[in-house]
Motif scaffolding. Structure first.
Motif, PDB file in Angstrom:
ATOM      1  N   LEU A  94      40.211  32.425  42.753  1.00  0.00           N
ATOM      2  CA  LEU A  94      38.706  32.757  42.374  1.00  0.00           C
ATOM      3  C   LEU A  94      38.442  31.899  41.269  1.00  0.00           C
ATOM      4  CD1 LEU A  94      38.106  36.545  43.046  1.00  0.00           C
ATOM      5  CD2 LEU A  94      36.925  34.413  44.525  1.00  0.00           C
ATOM      6  N   ALA A 147      37.033  38.731  54.558  1.00  0.00           N
ATOM      7  CA  ALA A 147      35.988  37.928  53.886  1.00  0.00           C
ATOM      8  C   ALA A 147      35.633  37.018  54.843  1.00  0.00           C
ATOM      9  CB  ALA A 147      36.397  37.378  52.480  1.00  0.00           C
ATOM     10  N   ALA A 220      33.493  31.228  46.331  1.00  0.00           N
ATOM     11  CA  ALA A 220      33.368  32.461  45.637  1.00  0.00           C
ATOM     12  C   ALA A 220      33.620  32.496  44.252  1.00  0.00           C
ATOM     13  CB  ALA A 220      34.670  33.452  46.170  1.00  0.00           C
ATOM     14  N   SER A 224      31.187  37.013  39.606  1.00  0.00           N
ATOM     15  CA  SER A 224      30.755  38.128  40.732  1.00  0.00           C
ATOM     16  C   SER A 224      31.743  38.973  41.395  1.00  0.00           C
ATOM     17  CB  SER A 224      29.769  37.341  41.389  1.00  0.00           C
ATOM     18  OG  SER A 224      30.742  36.433  42.436  1.00  0.00           O
ATOM     19  N   GLU A 225      32.680  38.512  41.512  1.00  0.00           N
ATOM     20  CA  GLU A 225      33.833  39.570  42.227  1.00  0.00           C
ATOM     21  C   GLU A 225      34.235  40.579  41.312  1.00  0.00           C
ATOM     22  OE1 GLU A 225      35.608  39.139  45.494  1.00  0.00           O
ATOM     23  OE2 GLU A 225      34.772  37.419  46.503  1.00  0.00           O
ATOM     24  N   GLU A 228      31.771  43.196  40.926  1.00  0.00           N
ATOM     25  CA  GLU A 228      31.963  44.168  42.399  1.00  0.00           C
ATOM     26  C   GLU A 228      32.711  45.048  41.947  1.00  0.00           C
ATOM     27  OE1 GLU A 228      29.652  44.123  44.935  1.00  0.00           O
ATOM     28  OE2 GLU A 228      28.567  42.690  43.984  1.00  0.00           O
ATOM     29  N   HIS A 351      29.894  43.729  47.844  1.00  0.00           N
ATOM     30  CA  HIS A 351      30.036  42.359  48.736  1.00  0.00           C
ATOM     31  C   HIS A 351      31.548  42.151  49.069  1.00  0.00           C
ATOM     32  CE1 HIS A 351      29.329  38.280  49.755  1.00  0.00           C
ATOM     33  NE2 HIS A 351      30.257  37.938  49.220  1.00  0.00           N
ATOM     34  N   GLY A 353      33.874  40.252  49.552  1.00  0.00           N
ATOM     35  CA  GLY A 353      34.588  39.095  49.061  1.00  0.00           C
ATOM     36  C   GLY A 353      36.012  39.036  48.986  1.00  0.00           C
ATOM     37  N   LEU A 355      38.573  39.354  46.980  1.00  0.00           N
ATOM     38  CA  LEU A 355      39.080  40.137  45.882  1.00  0.00           C
ATOM     39  C   LEU A 355      38.952  41.617  46.047  1.00  0.00           C
ATOM     40  CD1 LEU A 355      40.558  40.571  43.367  1.00  0.00           C
ATOM     41  CD2 LEU A 355      38.454  40.517  41.958  1.00  0.00           C
ATOM     42  N   VAL A 356      37.609  42.148  46.609  1.00  0.00           N
ATOM     43  CA  VAL A 356      37.321  43.438  47.193  1.00  0.00           C
ATOM     44  C   VAL A 356      38.448  43.857  48.197  1.00  0.00           C
ATOM     45  CG1 VAL A 356      35.625  44.985  48.304  1.00  0.00           C
ATOM     46  CG2 VAL A 356      35.010  43.458  46.308  1.00  0.00           C
TER      47      VAL A 356
END
Length: 411
Positions: A94, A147, A220, A224-225, A228, A351, A353, A355-356
Motif C-alpha cells: 500500500l 479485495a 489502494a 485510507s486503509e 478503515e 471497505h 481492501g 489490508l482489511v
C-alpha cells in the motif's frame, strides 16, 4: 432496511468493477465472473501447501532426519508467516501504491519461486525459512484475492462470491491434503511441493490474462486503509472470526484420538468420519454463502448456536457414537464453513481492501493457533481427552456472545 443502506454505502465506496459486465445475459441479476473460480483455486493451492505437511510427516522425517515435532513445526512456521508477515507485506504494498492485480501476480510468482526452493533443498533450515516466506506471501495473497473479488462483483453478492473463493479452502481439507499425501507416497515429497508450484503459476497466468488492471489512480491508498482499520466494530468482527475458527480447530485437531479412544471407532473408520466432516465444510460453506449477504448476523447466530450445541453434545457424550457422528456433522456444517458470513460482516463494516482482508486472515490464524494449543494444554493438565471439546465450546460460546445483541435486533 439497514442491510439495504449498508449495501448502498458499500457500493458507493467500492472501486470500479474491473470486468466488462456484472450481470447475467438477459437478466439484471448480478453474476459472478468465472475468474473468481481461479481465485478459489489459488486459495486451494495455498492452503493445501500449508496443511499438506500433516500427511507427509514420515517422508519429511526420513528425508531430513528430524523429529516428528520438528517436521510438525513446518506447519506452525507457515502460520507464523501468515500472522506476522501478511499485514506487514500488505502495508508495504500500500505504501508503494502497488495495484491489487500487479501485487497479487508478484506474490504468486514469488510464492512459486520460494516453493521451488523448498522443493529442491536438502537443508532443513532452508526449508524452514521457505515456509515462513511462503506463509507471508500467502496471507497477503489471500487479502488481495478477497479485495479483487470484491472489485469484480456487485456489492449485493460479495458474501456469495467470497464463499466461492473460500470453497478452495474447504476442498483443500477433503481433496487437497489427501492428494498431496498420495503424490508423496507415489513420487516422493518433492513432487507434492512441485505440484503446488504448477497450480500457483497456473493461477497467476489466468489472473494475468483475465483480470483487468485498475485504471491509474485506482491503486489502494495506505492512509485510507489504515483509517478503515481504526474502526472498533471491525476489530469486534475480527474477534468473532478468531473465536469461531479457533473453536473449530480446537476440536478438529483432536478428533482422531477422541474418536478412537473415547467414542470407540476403529482407526480405519476415522478417515471416513473426517471425510464426512470435510463434506460438511463444503455444504456449510455453500449454505452460508447463499445467505451471508442478506442475512449476515442471522446466518452467524444460527451457525454459531449450532456449533455451541454440537461442541457441548460431543464433550458431554464422547462415548456415544451417535452423538459423536451428529456432532462431527454439525461442526463441519458450521465452524470454518461460516467464513463467507464472517467475511461479509467485515466487508459491511469497512471497505474490503487488501489490508482489511489480510489482517482478517492474520487474526483468524491467531485463533487457529490458539484453539489447538489451548486444547492440548487442557489435556496435559489432566482434564481428559475430551477437554478440547470443552475449549471449543467455550470459544464458540464467546463468539456467539459477540454477535448475539446485534442478531437479536434483526440487523
Amino acid at each position: 432496511m439497514n442491510d439495504v443502506c449498508d449495501s448502498a454505502l458499500a457500493a458507493e465506496r467500492a472501486p470500479d468493477i474491473s470486468v466488462s459486465t456484472i450481470t447475467k445475459s438477459g437478466t439484471d441479476k448480478p453474476a459472478i465472473p468465472l475468474v473468481v473460480y481461479c481465485l478459489s483455486l489459488g486459495f486451494f493451492a495455498l492452503t493445501t501447501s500449508e496443511l499438506m505437511i500433516s500427511g507427509m510427516l514420515p517422508s519429511l522425517q526420513l528425508a531430513f532426519d528430524r523429529s516428528i515435532a520438528d517436521i510438525g513445526n513446518l506447519i506452525s512456521l507457515y502460520a507464523m508467516g501468515m500472522v506476522v508477515g501478511g499485514p506487514l507485506v500488505t502495508i508495504l504494498f500500500l505504501a508503494l501504491k502497488i495495484e491489487n492485480k500487479r501485487g497479487l501476480l508478484f506474490l504468486l510468482i514469488f510464492y512459486a519461486l520460494a516453493q521451488s526452493v523448498a522443493a529442491s533443498t536438502s537443508n532443513f533450515e532452508v526449508l524452514m525459512v521457505a515456509r515462513v516466506v511462503t506463509g507471508m506471501a500467502a496471507a497477503t495473497s489471500f487479502g488481495l484475492m478477497l479485495a479483487i473479488t470484491a472489485q469484480l462483483v456487485d456489492p449485493s453478492i460479495r458474501g456469495r462470491a467470497s464463499s466461492l473463493v473460500f470453497a478452495g479452502l474447504m476442498i483443500c481439507t477433503v481433496f487437497g491434503v489427501p492428494a498431496a499425501t498420495m503424490i508423496d507416497h507415489a513420487f516422493g515429497w518433492r513432487a507434492s511441493f512441485w505440484a503446488i508450484v504448477v497450480l500457483v503459476l497456473f493461477c497467476a497466468l489466468v489472473i494475468a490474462l483475465k483480470i483487468e488492471t485498475a485504471p491509474e489512480g485506482k491503486a489502494a491508498d495506505l492512509r485510507s486503509e489504515l483509517k478503515e482499520m481504526a474502526r472498533p466494530k471491525l476489530w469486534a468482527a475480527y474477534t468473532t472470526s478468531a473465536l469461531v475458527i479457533g473453536s473449530s480447530f480446537a476440536a478438529y485437531s483432536y478428533f482422531s484420538p477422541i474418536m478412537t479412544e473415547l467414542s470407540g471407532f476403529t482407526s480405519a473408520q476415522v478417515p471416513v468420519l473426517l471425510a464426512v466432516y470435510g463434506a460438511g465444510n463444503i455444504l456449510g460453506n455453500y449454505i452460508a454463502g447463499r445467505f451471508a449477504d442478506r442475512y449476515t448476523f442471522k446466518t452467524l447466530a444460527t451457525g454459531i448456536s449450532l456449533m455451541v450445541f454440537a461442541m457441548l453434545l460431543f464433550a458431554c457424550l464422547p462415548q456415544s457414537k451417535i452423538a459423536a457422528v451428529a456432532a462431527i456433522i454439525m461442526i463441519g456444517l458450521t465452524g470454518i464453513a461460516l467464513n463467507p458470513a464472517l467475511v461479509a460482516r467485515v466487508m459491511r463494516i469497512a471497505h474490503p481492501g487488501a489490508l482489511v482482508n489480510a489482517m482478517h486472515a492474520s487474526v483468524i490464524n491467531i485463533g487457529l493457533a490458539f484453539g489447538p494449543w489451548a486444547g492440548g494444554l487442557a489435556i496435559s493438565s489432566g482434564l481428559g481427552l475430551n477437554a478440547p471439546l470443552f475449549v471449543g465450546f467455550g470459544m464458540a460460546l464467546a463468539g456467539l456472545l459477540t454477535i448475539l445483541p446485534r442478531a437479536l435486533r434483526n440487523v
